[in-house]
Scaffold this active site. Sequence first.
Site, PDB file in Angstrom:
ATOM      1  N   ASP A 107       0.851  -1.200   0.000  1.00  0.00           N
ATOM      2  CA  ASP A 107       0.000   0.000   0.000  1.00  0.00           C
ATOM      3  C   ASP A 107       0.888   1.253   0.000  1.00  0.00           C
ATOM      4  O   ASP A 107       0.848   2.060   0.918  1.00  0.00           O
ATOM      5  CB  ASP A 107      -0.898  -0.058   1.250  1.00  0.00           C
ATOM      6  CG  ASP A 107      -2.000   0.980   1.239  1.00  0.00           C
ATOM      7  OD1 ASP A 107      -2.159   1.668   0.220  1.00  0.00           O
ATOM      8  OD2 ASP A 107      -2.698   1.079   2.273  1.00  0.00           O
ATOM      9  N   LYS A 113       0.944   3.910  -1.993  1.00  0.00           N
ATOM     10  CA  LYS A 113       0.276   5.171  -2.339  1.00  0.00           C
ATOM     11  C   LYS A 113       1.204   6.110  -3.097  1.00  0.00           C
ATOM     12  O   LYS A 113       1.488   7.226  -2.678  1.00  0.00           O
ATOM     13  CB  LYS A 113      -0.290   5.862  -1.100  1.00  0.00           C
ATOM     14  CG  LYS A 113      -1.322   5.028  -0.361  1.00  0.00           C
ATOM     15  CD  LYS A 113      -2.038   5.809   0.708  1.00  0.00           C
ATOM     16  CE  LYS A 113      -3.125   5.022   1.388  1.00  0.00           C
ATOM     17  NZ  LYS A 113      -2.661   3.908   2.220  1.00  0.00           N
ATOM     18  N   ASP A 150       3.699  10.674  -7.339  1.00  0.00           N
ATOM     19  CA  ASP A 150       4.554  11.665  -8.012  1.00  0.00           C
ATOM     20  C   ASP A 150       4.418  11.594  -9.539  1.00  0.00           C
ATOM     21  O   ASP A 150       3.570  10.883 -10.063  1.00  0.00           O
ATOM     22  CB  ASP A 150       6.008  11.420  -7.563  1.00  0.00           C
ATOM     23  CG  ASP A 150       6.774  12.730  -7.450  1.00  0.00           C
ATOM     24  OD1 ASP A 150       6.670  13.552  -8.384  1.00  0.00           O
ATOM     25  OD2 ASP A 150       7.479  12.932  -6.441  1.00  0.00           O
ATOM     26  N   THR A 157       9.490   9.821 -11.546  1.00  0.00           N
ATOM     27  CA  THR A 157       9.878   9.590 -10.147  1.00  0.00           C
ATOM     28  C   THR A 157       9.273   8.292  -9.607  1.00  0.00           C
ATOM     29  O   THR A 157       9.963   7.510  -8.950  1.00  0.00           O
ATOM     30  CB  THR A 157       9.453  10.795  -9.268  1.00  0.00           C
ATOM     31  OG1 THR A 157      10.056  11.958  -9.818  1.00  0.00           O
ATOM     32  CG2 THR A 157       9.876  10.613  -7.826  1.00  0.00           C
TER      33      THR A 157
END
Length: 473
Positions: free
Chosen positions: A303, A305, A308, A312
Amino acid sequence: MDLNTLVSRLHEINAVKLGQFKLKSGIMSPIYIDLRVTVSSPALLAQIAEMMYQKVSSSAAIPPLVCGVPYTALPIATAMSIAHDIPMVMRRKEAKAYGTKQLIEGRFKEGDNVLVIEDLVTSGASVLETVRDLNANGLVVTDVVVLLDRQQGARQELAKHGLRLHSVVTMEELISTLTAQGKLDGPTLELVSAFLEANRNVTVPVASQIPVARKHIAYEERAKLATNPTAAKLFNIMAAKKTNLAVAVDLTTKQEVLSLADSIGSEICALKTHVDIIDDFDQDFVNQLQLIATKHNFLIFEDRKFADIGNTVKYQFESGVYHISKWANMVTIHGVAGPAIIDGFKDSIKQTGAGLLLLAQMSSKGSLCVGEYTNQMVEMAKQNADAVMGFICQERLESMTDSFVLMTPGVQFNSKGDSMGQQYNTPDYIIKEKGTDVIIVGRGIYQNSQPKVEAIKYKEAAWEAYQSRLSKQ
Ligand code: 5BU
């Protein structure tokens, strides 16, 4: 109030505008009726509501509930509701924020008939959107009342859906009354009349048709619809192991995570990690976790998340200490950076077949992943259906197709939330009422003194809810 006075009053308050206006249907019109301004004239608003009530009651029985199409018709519906003591229900226009918010507010029971109230109709699209949501909540609509029928196809369109349209005034009557009152003449009258003639009863495409009630289908069938290989794999594991439970193991040492994984592995379809909270993370942890996952046939879900730019997140996914792309079957991503974030995962996903889970909604209080953001996440998923396996969400939205897996965190039996904004719902509510596929349970299981026993309880509750959802239709 008679028609003549109504038209005069509408003209007086500048509700009738002449010029060039783009209607919701995309058609340009030389006349525009703006009934929003009636909120500034309460006596007129009340009279309009009364005229609409009389219109319906002259030819049909008044249903026991009323519902205004948001937003302009809400005050009209309210006025009618109060004047005649008819309870109202309210349809939310926005996608709901999280589990507890209802799409239809107010008290009603399945099968109740609702009178739909709208200020004016052109194509009927807005009315149909409201009818769709009312129907989806078990309410019945047979009659729709509007102040003005612009006579551009709505009557026919609504009739196709079995809806009777009652209108206080038609565009034709409005124009002839304005002309008789000397408020419309010369070239403007010609323009307006020509427009009316050209567009009379032209059926414009309706953006939102009422969908056939969506059926819940079994996970093994969903596996066949999945366009991402990990989504198919997950659905198959769920069907084979009879579990739609994923556990969030937010423990901070290797040993704790691994021993819990081994002890509950047989009960789960996926194990969710936050590797950046593990104090002694190393390659050995990954190796051992993968062995346990193979032994018990569950998927590993990091997880992370990601949020960017594409370039990146590519590094964050593939490099650093964790090399997530090497071992995670699925990862979560935010949509704030726009759809190009997905490009950062594509190379690696092509090789591993891993799946992306888009964060369409969050369980935390005040989450900003709501409304248009959520809708855009669904669009983003559809545009990248090979890489995206599904959503982290709090409810199944109509726009989420059956090829996606819907996973929901914020689940506990005995708590409504924590002191840091987490909000909990029960497995039954999430799977049966909200229609998502997998519950993600963290502290409810790993903080229990008997995590395995507790995991079985969650697994059974979520599976029963799924079965009852399937058998209800
Ligand atoms: P809990 O202990 O059941 O509250 O843990 C929930 C887990 O799900 C935890 O790892 C969160 O990081 C994760 N989570 C969440 O709670 N809510 C969300 O909206 C998302 C993830 Br996205």
